[in-house]
Design a protein around this motif. Structure first.
Motif: not given
Length: 273
Positions: A102-116
């Motif tokens: 399981i690769f949780f969306e809440q902690s996935n670095k690629k999904i939660n990367k800042s637009v910066v």
């Protein structure tokens, strides 16, 4: 039969290597990756709907966010953020299907990367997750590379081996950083409680290195476009991993023989011309 097929297994020292082929069905892989990379845009769109008044023209804001959150093409494909994003999601796709990870969306670095940080590679270990199999939980770490080299082993194989050696140096706190980060991001959601409790149990013990060895799986992961690999069922990309001291941590090397042009595939995912 559609899906993944285990073509060969071979042991190199204490590393068990596996070769997979894959037959696509209804564009499952492309849809999986596109859904993942569209998550930040979907989240922003939902935020606009819930917070922006009727006097705000939302369409140009969404268009600008999509532009700013899409990585620019790098002149050197190997350094392209799009390439690493797609190939890491490919690794997650296989591990979800074949290893109950399981690769949780809440902690996935690629999904939660800042637009910066759109045009920057994610820091730390490439992919982290939890395997939930047979009522047993294991912490999953993945170092992934893609290669179209003719050479076997490819140059990327050595790079992955070096990354795994770094992970296995428990004194550098890489494991701790990843576990603390996942615990923080998963938060207090009740459906995730058994996973957050597992993470705490993993890091609070005094004999942490022993716990790590029992409760962690490392996946060195190579995505390969080289037809010889599948034709000859060749796993020599992991040949030099026989030198690796895995410190009794289960280490399973994966070669996914994709036999497709990776640059063209990545462009198709992002809709590049």
């Amino acid at each position: 039969m559609k899906g993944f097929n285990l073509e060969k297994e071979q042991t190199f020292g204490s590393v068990q290597a596996k070769l997979y082929s894959y037959k696509e069905s209804q564009n499952q892989l492309s849809k999986y990756i596109q859904n993942k990379i569209q998550q930040p845009q979907n989240n922003f769109e939902n935020l606009l709907k819930n917070s922006a008044g009727d006097n705000i023209d939302k369409a140009p804001l969404l268009k600008k966010f999509q532009e700013l959150s899409t990585p620019k093409n790098h002149i050197i494909p190997a350094f392209d953020v799009k390439r690493s994003t797609v190939t890491e999601f490919m690794a997650e796709f296989l591990l979800e299907k074949e290893f109950q990870c399981i690769f949780f969306e809440q902690s996935n670095k690629k999904i939660n990367k800042s637009v910066v940080d759109t045009n920057r590679h994610s820091t730390g270990i490439d992919c982290v997750g939890i395997q939930d199999k047979d009522n047993s939980l294991r912490f999953i770490v993945v170092e992934s590379k893609a290669s179209q080299d003719n050479a076997i082993p490819c140059n990327s194989s050595k790079k992955v081996k070096d990354e795994v050696e770094n992970i296995l140096d428990f004194g550098n706190d890489r494991f701790y950083r990843e576990i603390f980060s996942m615990f923080t991001l998963l938060g207090l959601e009740q459906p995730l409680k058994k996973y957050t409790e597992f993470l705490l149990d993993l890091i609070q013990k005094k004999n942490a290195p022993k716990i790590f060895a029992e409760k962690i799986i490392i996946f060195p992961f190579l995505i390969r476009n080289n037809p010889i690999i599948l034709e000859n069922k060749n796993l020599d990309d992991f040949r030099d991993f026989s030198q690796l001291d895995t410190k009794q941590v289960e280490t399973t090397g994966i070669v996914w023989a994709v036999n497709k042009n990776l640059d063209e595939f990545i462009a198709s995912i992002y809709g590049d011309d």
